[in-house]
Write an enzyme that holds these catalytic residues in place. Structure first.
Site, PDB file in Angstrom:
ATOM      1  N   ASN A   1       7.525  19.876  23.368  1.00 29.93           N
ATOM      2  CA  ASN A   1       8.513  19.229  24.231  1.00 29.93           C
ATOM      3  C   ASN A   1       7.909  18.156  25.135  1.00 29.93           C
ATOM      4  OD1 ASN A   1      11.061  19.184  26.047  1.00 29.93           O
ATOM      5  ND2 ASN A   1       9.388  19.773  27.427  1.00 29.93           N
TER       6      ASN A   1
ATOM      7  N   TYR B   1       8.012   4.301  22.559  1.00 34.20           N
ATOM      8  CA  TYR B   1       8.653   5.627  22.603  1.00 34.20           C
ATOM      9  C   TYR B   1       9.371   5.926  21.268  1.00 34.20           C
ATOM     10  CZ  TYR B   1      11.687   9.345  24.496  1.00 34.20           C
ATOM     11  OH  TYR B   1      12.356  10.527  24.723  1.00 34.20           O
ATOM     12  N   ALA B   2      10.136   4.937  20.772  1.00 33.71           N
ATOM     13  CA  ALA B   2      10.879   5.144  19.515  1.00 33.71           C
ATOM     14  C   ALA B   2       9.909   5.393  18.361  1.00 33.71           C
ATOM     15  CB  ALA B   2      11.769   3.939  19.226  1.00 33.71           C
ATOM     16  N   ALA B   3       8.774   4.656  18.356  1.00 36.33           N
ATOM     17  CA  ALA B   3       7.777   4.857  17.288  1.00 36.33           C
ATOM     18  C   ALA B   3       7.208   6.276  17.372  1.00 36.33           C
ATOM     19  CB  ALA B   3       6.665   3.829  17.408  1.00 36.33           C
ATOM     20  N   SER B   4       6.931   6.730  18.597  1.00 39.03           N
ATOM     21  CA  SER B   4       6.372   8.085  18.750  1.00 39.03           C
ATOM     22  C   SER B   4       7.377   9.134  18.283  1.00 39.03           C
ATOM     23  CB  SER B   4       5.955   8.347  20.207  1.00 39.03           C
ATOM     24  OG  SER B   4       7.080   8.527  21.049  1.00 39.03           O
ATOM     25  N   LYS B   5       8.645   8.917  18.590  1.00 33.91           N
ATOM     26  CA  LYS B   5       9.668   9.916  18.251  1.00 33.91           C
ATOM     27  C   LYS B   5      10.016   9.885  16.763  1.00 33.91           C
ATOM     28  CE  LYS B   5      10.059  11.693  22.340  1.00 33.91           C
ATOM     29  NZ  LYS B   5       9.671  13.088  22.560  1.00 33.91           N
TER      30      LYS B   5
ATOM     31  N   ILE C   1      19.944  12.839  28.314  1.00 39.09           N
ATOM     32  CA  ILE C   1      20.034  14.146  28.971  1.00 39.09           C
ATOM     33  C   ILE C   1      19.656  13.964  30.435  1.00 39.09           C
ATOM     34  CG2 ILE C   1      19.210  16.539  28.901  1.00 39.09           C
ATOM     35  CD1 ILE C   1      20.637  15.611  26.266  1.00 39.09           C
TER      36      ILE C   1
ATOM     37  N   SER D   1      13.950  12.282  19.480  1.00 37.81           N
ATOM     38  CA  SER D   1      14.964  11.594  20.289  1.00 37.81           C
ATOM     39  C   SER D   1      15.865  10.810  19.348  1.00 37.81           C
ATOM     40  CB  SER D   1      14.290  10.609  21.255  1.00 37.81           C
ATOM     41  OG  SER D   1      15.246   9.721  21.796  1.00 37.81           O
TER      42      SER D   1
HETATM   43  P1  NAP Z   1      10.554  15.245  32.098  1.00 36.45           P
HETATM   44  O1  NAP Z   1      11.574  15.826  32.989  1.00 36.45           O
HETATM   45  O2  NAP Z   1       9.902  13.941  32.469  1.00 36.45           O
HETATM   46  O3  NAP Z   1       9.420  16.348  31.815  1.00 36.45           O
HETATM   47  C1  NAP Z   1       8.318  16.024  31.028  1.00 36.45           C
HETATM   48  C2  NAP Z   1       7.474  17.245  30.818  1.00 36.45           C
HETATM   49  O4  NAP Z   1       6.330  16.883  30.006  1.00 36.45           O
HETATM   50  C3  NAP Z   1       6.929  17.810  32.116  1.00 36.45           C
HETATM   51  O5  NAP Z   1       6.921  19.213  32.016  1.00 36.45           O
HETATM   52  C4  NAP Z   1       5.500  17.267  32.153  1.00 36.45           C
HETATM   53  O6  NAP Z   1       4.602  18.105  32.875  1.00 36.45           O
HETATM   54  C5  NAP Z   1       5.143  17.306  30.684  1.00 36.45           C
HETATM   55  N1  NAP Z   1       4.034  16.411  30.331  1.00 36.45           N
HETATM   56  C6  NAP Z   1       3.986  15.065  30.418  1.00 36.45           C
HETATM   57  N2  NAP Z   1       2.795  14.610  29.986  1.00 36.45           N
HETATM   58  C7  NAP Z   1       2.083  15.708  29.608  1.00 36.45           C
HETATM   59  C8  NAP Z   1       0.781  15.902  29.065  1.00 36.45           C
HETATM   60  N3  NAP Z   1      -0.051  14.876  28.820  1.00 36.45           N
HETATM   61  N4  NAP Z   1       0.360  17.163  28.813  1.00 36.45           N
HETATM   62  C9  NAP Z   1       1.174  18.220  29.058  1.00 36.45           C
HETATM   63  N5  NAP Z   1       2.416  18.097  29.570  1.00 36.45           N
HETATM   64  C10 NAP Z   1       2.870  16.852  29.838  1.00 36.45           C
HETATM   65  O7  NAP Z   1      11.141  14.964  30.629  1.00 36.45           O
HETATM   66  P2  NAP Z   1      12.436  15.576  29.911  1.00 36.45           P
HETATM   67  O8  NAP Z   1      13.547  14.626  30.116  1.00 36.45           O
HETATM   68  O9  NAP Z   1      12.604  17.001  30.229  1.00 36.45           O
HETATM   69  O10 NAP Z   1      11.982  15.392  28.380  1.00 36.45           O
HETATM   70  C11 NAP Z   1      11.433  16.449  27.618  1.00 36.45           C
HETATM   71  C12 NAP Z   1      11.298  15.966  26.181  1.00 36.45           C
HETATM   72  O11 NAP Z   1      12.565  15.552  25.694  1.00 36.45           O
HETATM   73  C13 NAP Z   1      10.370  14.753  26.030  1.00 36.45           C
HETATM   74  O12 NAP Z   1       9.647  14.842  24.828  1.00 36.45           O
HETATM   75  C14 NAP Z   1      11.344  13.601  25.948  1.00 36.45           C
HETATM   76  O13 NAP Z   1      10.806  12.482  25.287  1.00 36.45           O
HETATM   77  C15 NAP Z   1      12.485  14.238  25.189  1.00 36.45           C
HETATM   78  N6  NAP Z   1      13.774  13.574  25.357  1.00 36.45           N
HETATM   79  C16 NAP Z   1      14.353  13.479  26.590  1.00 36.45           C
HETATM   80  C17 NAP Z   1      15.575  12.825  26.701  1.00 36.45           C
HETATM   81  C18 NAP Z   1      16.286  12.692  28.029  1.00 36.45           C
HETATM   82  O14 NAP Z   1      17.313  12.007  28.053  1.00 36.45           O
HETATM   83  N7  NAP Z   1      15.827  13.300  29.091  1.00 36.45           N
HETATM   84  C19 NAP Z   1      16.175  12.277  25.565  1.00 36.45           C
HETATM   85  C20 NAP Z   1      15.545  12.405  24.335  1.00 36.45           C
HETATM   86  C21 NAP Z   1      14.344  13.064  24.233  1.00 36.45           C
HETATM   87  P3  NAP Z   1       4.461  18.017  34.507  1.00 36.45           P
HETATM   88  O15 NAP Z   1       5.696  18.629  35.104  1.00 36.45           O
HETATM   89  O16 NAP Z   1       3.249  18.823  34.765  1.00 36.45           O
HETATM   90  O17 NAP Z   1       4.323  16.565  34.827  1.00 36.45           O
END
Ligand code: NAP
Length: 246
Positions: free
Chosen positions: A89, A154-158, A187, A141
Protein backbone atom coordinates in the site's frame (compact mmCIF):
# COMPACT_ATOMS: atom_id res chain seq x y z
CA UNK A 1 -6.83 -21.90 15.81
CA UNK A 2 -3.72 -19.81 15.01
CA UNK A 3 -4.65 -16.34 13.79
CA UNK A 4 -3.74 -15.34 10.26
CA UNK A 5 -1.22 -12.55 9.72
CA UNK A 6 -1.40 -9.57 7.37
CA UNK A 7 1.59 -7.34 6.60
CA UNK A 8 0.57 -3.88 5.39
CA UNK A 9 3.10 -1.43 4.01
CA UNK A 10 2.32 2.21 4.74
CA UNK A 11 -0.20 1.09 7.33
CA UNK A 12 0.10 4.15 9.55
CA UNK A 13 -2.17 6.57 7.72
CA UNK A 14 -4.91 6.91 5.13
CA UNK A 15 -5.87 3.84 3.14
CA UNK A 16 -3.25 1.62 4.84
CA UNK A 17 -4.63 2.47 8.27
CA UNK A 18 -8.18 1.64 7.16
CA UNK A 19 -6.91 -1.67 5.76
CA UNK A 20 -5.20 -2.43 9.09
CA UNK A 21 -8.45 -1.77 10.95
CA UNK A 22 -10.40 -3.99 8.54
CA UNK A 23 -8.04 -6.93 9.07
CA UNK A 24 -7.96 -6.36 12.84
CA UNK A 25 -11.76 -6.39 12.89
CA UNK A 26 -11.55 -9.76 11.10
CA UNK A 27 -9.19 -11.24 13.68
CA UNK A 28 -5.86 -11.04 11.84
CA UNK A 29 -2.59 -10.34 13.66
CA UNK A 30 -0.91 -7.40 11.98
CA UNK A 31 2.50 -6.24 10.87
CA UNK A 32 2.26 -2.51 10.23
CA UNK A 33 5.02 -0.87 8.24
CA UNK A 34 5.57 2.90 8.18
CA UNK A 35 8.42 5.33 7.58
CA UNK A 36 7.95 8.45 9.71
CA UNK A 37 7.22 8.67 13.42
CA UNK A 38 3.95 10.31 14.26
CA UNK A 39 1.88 10.62 17.35
CA UNK A 40 -1.04 8.71 15.89
CA UNK A 41 0.84 5.40 15.97
CA UNK A 42 0.14 4.81 19.68
CA UNK A 43 -3.52 5.61 19.14
CA UNK A 44 -3.65 3.16 16.21
CA UNK A 45 -1.92 0.42 18.22
CA UNK A 46 -4.39 1.00 21.06
CA UNK A 47 -7.37 0.80 18.68
CA UNK A 48 -6.10 -2.34 16.96
CA UNK A 49 -5.04 -4.28 20.05
CA UNK A 50 -7.61 -3.21 22.62
CA UNK A 51 -10.60 -3.02 20.33
CA UNK A 52 -9.76 -6.50 19.02
CA UNK A 53 -8.14 -9.58 20.53
CA UNK A 54 -5.12 -9.44 18.22
CA UNK A 55 -1.39 -8.66 18.33
CA UNK A 56 0.49 -6.08 16.29
CA UNK A 57 4.08 -5.53 15.27
CA UNK A 58 4.92 -2.00 14.11
CA UNK A 59 8.04 -1.83 11.95
CA UNK A 60 9.61 1.43 10.84
CA UNK A 61 11.20 0.59 7.49
CA UNK A 62 11.82 2.45 4.27
CA UNK A 63 10.41 0.06 1.70
CA UNK A 64 12.91 1.30 -0.89
CA UNK A 65 15.61 -0.50 1.13
CA UNK A 66 15.66 -4.17 0.07
CA UNK A 67 17.79 -5.38 2.99
CA UNK A 68 15.48 -3.61 5.44
CA UNK A 69 12.47 -5.32 3.82
CA UNK A 70 14.20 -8.69 4.25
CA UNK A 71 14.68 -7.83 7.92
CA UNK A 72 11.01 -6.79 8.20
CA UNK A 73 9.77 -10.12 6.80
CA UNK A 74 12.16 -11.99 9.12
CA UNK A 75 10.89 -10.09 12.17
CA UNK A 76 7.30 -10.82 11.17
CA UNK A 77 8.06 -14.54 10.94
CA UNK A 78 9.99 -14.49 14.25
CA UNK A 79 6.96 -12.98 16.00
CA UNK A 80 4.06 -14.69 14.28
CA UNK A 81 5.52 -17.69 12.39
CA UNK A 82 3.54 -16.94 9.22
CA UNK A 83 2.51 -14.24 6.73
CA UNK A 84 -0.81 -14.94 5.03
CA UNK A 85 -1.48 -11.58 3.41
CA UNK A 86 0.77 -8.87 2.01
CA UNK A 87 -0.80 -5.53 1.15
CA UNK A 88 1.54 -3.34 -0.88
CA UNK A 89 0.00 0.00 0.00
CA UNK A 90 2.83 2.48 0.72
CA UNK A 91 3.03 5.12 -1.96
CA UNK A 92 3.87 8.73 -2.70
CA UNK A 93 3.21 11.37 -5.34
CA UNK A 94 5.47 14.09 -6.73
CA UNK A 95 3.22 15.62 -9.38
CA UNK A 96 4.48 17.88 -12.15
CA UNK A 97 4.05 18.20 -15.90
CA UNK A 98 6.76 16.26 -17.72
CA UNK A 99 8.49 19.40 -19.01
CA UNK A 100 9.07 20.56 -15.45
CA UNK A 101 9.46 17.20 -13.71
CA UNK A 102 12.85 16.71 -12.10
CA UNK A 103 14.69 13.47 -12.79
CA UNK A 104 14.94 12.75 -9.05
CA UNK A 105 11.18 13.14 -8.66
CA UNK A 106 10.62 10.54 -11.37
CA UNK A 107 13.13 8.18 -9.73
CA UNK A 108 11.82 8.67 -6.19
CA UNK A 109 8.21 7.86 -7.11
CA UNK A 110 9.25 4.75 -9.05
CA UNK A 111 11.53 3.74 -6.19
CA UNK A 112 8.86 3.94 -3.46
CA UNK A 113 5.79 2.84 -5.40
CA UNK A 114 7.14 0.19 -7.78
CA UNK A 115 10.52 -0.91 -6.42
CA UNK A 116 9.05 -0.82 -2.89
CA UNK A 117 6.30 -3.18 -4.06
CA UNK A 118 8.96 -5.48 -5.52
CA UNK A 119 11.05 -5.33 -2.32
CA UNK A 120 8.18 -6.18 0.01
CA UNK A 121 6.85 -8.91 -2.28
CA UNK A 122 10.19 -10.55 -3.05
CA UNK A 123 11.04 -10.78 0.66
CA UNK A 124 7.64 -12.13 1.77
CA UNK A 125 6.93 -14.61 -1.04
CA UNK A 126 9.50 -17.25 0.09
CA UNK A 127 7.52 -17.65 3.33
CA UNK A 128 4.22 -17.85 1.44
CA UNK A 129 5.73 -20.45 -0.88
CA UNK A 130 6.73 -22.60 2.08
CA UNK A 131 3.21 -22.27 3.47
CA UNK A 132 1.84 -23.03 -0.03
CA UNK A 133 -0.68 -20.32 0.66
CA UNK A 134 -0.83 -16.54 0.40
CA UNK A 135 -2.62 -13.45 -0.87
CA UNK A 136 -0.91 -10.38 -2.27
CA UNK A 137 -2.95 -7.23 -2.90
CA UNK A 138 -1.12 -4.23 -4.33
CA UNK A 139 -2.59 -0.75 -4.42
CA UNK A 140 -2.32 0.63 -7.93
CA UNK A 141 -4.47 3.53 -9.11
CA UNK A 142 -6.95 4.35 -11.85
CA UNK A 143 -4.27 6.62 -13.33
CA UNK A 144 -2.10 3.53 -13.83
CA UNK A 145 -4.79 2.43 -16.29
CA UNK A 146 -5.84 5.77 -17.79
CA UNK A 147 -2.76 8.02 -17.37
CA UNK A 148 -3.07 11.55 -15.98
CA UNK A 149 -1.50 14.84 -16.99
CA UNK A 150 0.97 15.92 -14.32
CA UNK A 151 1.45 12.39 -13.01
CA UNK A 152 3.73 10.67 -15.56
CA UNK A 153 5.96 9.33 -12.75
CA UNK A 154 3.07 8.20 -10.54
CA UNK A 155 1.02 6.72 -13.42
CA UNK A 156 4.09 4.81 -14.68
CA UNK A 157 4.70 3.40 -11.19
CA UNK A 158 1.06 2.35 -10.83
CA UNK A 159 0.91 0.81 -14.33
CA UNK A 160 4.11 -1.05 -13.41
CA UNK A 161 2.41 -2.48 -10.33
CA UNK A 162 -0.32 -3.92 -12.56
CA UNK A 163 2.19 -5.66 -14.88
CA UNK A 164 4.14 -6.88 -11.87
CA UNK A 165 0.99 -8.30 -10.26
CA UNK A 166 -0.20 -10.11 -13.39
CA UNK A 167 3.23 -11.73 -13.74
CA UNK A 168 3.20 -12.80 -10.08
CA UNK A 169 -0.28 -14.23 -10.47
CA UNK A 170 1.01 -16.48 -13.26
CA UNK A 171 4.25 -17.44 -11.48
CA UNK A 172 2.75 -18.17 -8.08
CA UNK A 173 -0.63 -19.77 -8.86
CA UNK A 174 0.83 -23.27 -8.62
CA UNK A 175 1.81 -22.49 -5.00
CA UNK A 176 -1.71 -21.31 -4.17
CA UNK A 177 -0.61 -17.66 -3.92
CA UNK A 178 -3.12 -15.22 -5.41
CA UNK A 179 -2.03 -11.74 -6.51
CA UNK A 180 -4.39 -8.90 -7.38
CA UNK A 181 -4.49 -5.10 -7.60
CA UNK A 182 -6.90 -2.52 -6.34
CA UNK A 183 -7.07 0.63 -8.43
CA UNK A 184 -8.59 3.41 -6.31
CA UNK A 185 -9.93 6.56 -7.91
CA UNK A 186 -9.90 9.69 -5.75
CA UNK A 187 -9.99 8.78 -2.06
CA UNK A 188 -10.12 11.26 0.84
CA UNK A 189 -6.70 10.98 2.58
CA UNK A 190 -3.66 13.19 3.27
CA UNK A 191 -2.60 12.48 -0.33
CA UNK A 192 -5.68 14.20 -1.78
CA UNK A 193 -6.15 16.78 1.00
CA UNK A 194 -3.48 18.91 -0.68
CA UNK A 195 -5.82 19.51 -3.65
CA UNK A 196 -7.64 22.85 -3.68
CA UNK A 197 -11.41 22.97 -3.17
CA UNK A 198 -11.93 23.98 -6.80
CA UNK A 199 -9.88 21.00 -8.03
CA UNK A 200 -11.86 18.69 -5.71
CA UNK A 201 -15.13 20.07 -7.09
CA UNK A 202 -13.89 19.51 -10.63
CA UNK A 203 -12.88 15.94 -9.75
CA UNK A 204 -16.28 15.20 -8.19
CA UNK A 205 -17.96 16.32 -11.41
CA UNK A 206 -16.00 13.65 -13.35
CA UNK A 207 -17.07 10.83 -11.03
CA UNK A 208 -20.42 9.14 -11.81
CA UNK A 209 -21.09 8.78 -8.06
CA UNK A 210 -20.21 12.51 -7.69
CA UNK A 211 -17.99 12.17 -4.63
CA UNK A 212 -14.56 10.99 -3.56
CA UNK A 213 -14.31 7.58 -1.94
CA UNK A 214 -13.30 6.78 1.61
CA UNK A 215 -10.30 4.77 2.80
CA UNK A 216 -12.76 2.29 4.33
CA UNK A 217 -14.34 1.65 0.91
CA UNK A 218 -10.91 0.72 -0.44
CA UNK A 219 -10.18 -1.43 2.63
CA UNK A 220 -13.39 -3.42 2.06
CA UNK A 221 -12.27 -4.26 -1.48
CA UNK A 222 -8.78 -5.24 -0.29
CA UNK A 223 -10.30 -7.56 2.27
CA UNK A 224 -12.57 -9.10 -0.39
CA UNK A 225 -9.51 -10.05 -2.48
CA UNK A 226 -7.23 -11.02 0.43
CA UNK A 227 -9.69 -12.79 2.71
CA UNK A 228 -10.47 -16.51 2.90
CA UNK A 229 -13.45 -16.25 0.60
CA UNK A 230 -11.35 -15.36 -2.43
CA UNK A 231 -10.09 -18.66 -3.77
CA UNK A 232 -10.43 -18.14 -7.53
CA UNK A 233 -9.64 -14.50 -8.39
CA UNK A 234 -6.03 -13.78 -9.34
CA UNK A 235 -4.21 -11.41 -11.71
CA UNK A 236 -7.07 -8.91 -11.66
CA UNK A 237 -7.39 -5.16 -11.20
CA UNK A 238 -10.44 -4.07 -9.21
CA UNK A 239 -11.31 -0.39 -9.61
CA UNK A 240 -12.69 1.34 -6.52
CA UNK A 241 -13.44 4.64 -8.13
CA UNK A 242 -17.13 5.58 -8.06
CA UNK A 243 -17.38 4.57 -11.72
CA UNK A 244 -14.60 6.82 -13.11
CA UNK A 245 -13.12 4.09 -15.30
CA UNK A 246 -15.47 1.67 -17.05
P1 NAP B 1 -1.03 8.65 2.47
O1 NAP B 1 -2.15 9.05 3.33
O2 NAP B 1 -0.09 9.69 1.95
O3 NAP B 1 -0.19 7.50 3.22
C1 NAP B 1 0.96 6.98 2.62
C2 NAP B 1 1.49 5.85 3.46
O4 NAP B 1 2.69 5.33 2.82
C3 NAP B 1 1.89 6.29 4.85
O5 NAP B 1 1.57 5.26 5.75
C4 NAP B 1 3.41 6.45 4.74
O6 NAP B 1 4.08 6.24 5.98
C5 NAP B 1 3.74 5.32 3.79
N1 NAP B 1 5.03 5.50 3.11
C6 NAP B 1 5.39 6.48 2.25
N2 NAP B 1 6.66 6.28 1.83
C7 NAP B 1 7.09 5.14 2.44
C8 NAP B 1 8.31 4.41 2.40
N3 NAP B 1 9.36 4.80 1.66
N4 NAP B 1 8.42 3.29 3.16
C9 NAP B 1 7.38 2.88 3.93
N5 NAP B 1 6.20 3.53 4.00
C10 NAP B 1 6.06 4.65 3.26
O7 NAP B 1 -1.53 7.90 1.14
P2 NAP B 1 -2.94 7.19 0.84
O8 NAP B 1 -3.79 8.17 0.15
O9 NAP B 1 -3.44 6.46 2.02
O10 NAP B 1 -2.46 6.15 -0.29
C11 NAP B 1 -2.17 4.80 -0.01
C12 NAP B 1 -1.93 4.09 -1.33
O11 NAP B 1 -3.07 4.24 -2.17
C13 NAP B 1 -0.74 4.66 -2.12
O12 NAP B 1 -0.07 3.62 -2.79
C14 NAP B 1 -1.42 5.55 -3.13
O13 NAP B 1 -0.63 5.76 -4.28
C15 NAP B 1 -2.68 4.77 -3.42
N6 NAP B 1 -3.78 5.56 -3.97
C16 NAP B 1 -4.31 6.59 -3.26
C17 NAP B 1 -5.35 7.33 -3.84
C18 NAP B 1 -6.00 8.48 -3.11
O14 NAP B 1 -6.84 9.14 -3.73
N7 NAP B 1 -5.70 8.74 -1.86
C19 NAP B 1 -5.80 7.00 -5.11
C20 NAP B 1 -5.22 5.93 -5.79
C21 NAP B 1 -4.21 5.21 -5.21
P3 NAP B 1 4.24 7.43 7.09
O15 NAP B 1 2.90 7.64 7.73
O16 NAP B 1 5.23 6.85 8.03
O17 NAP B 1 4.72 8.63 6.34
Amino acid sequence: MEKKVALITGGSRGIGKAIAKKFADNDYNLVINYISDNTNLDELREYLENGNNIETLFIKTDITDFAACEEMAKKAIEKFGRIDVLVNNAGITKDMLLMRMKEEDFSKVIDVNLKGTFNATKTVVPYMMKQRNGKIVSISSVVGVSGNAGQANYAASKAGIIGFTKSLAKELASRNILANCIAPGFIRTDMTDVLSDSVKEHINEQIPLKKMGTAEEVANAVYFLAGDENTYITGQVLNVDGGMIM
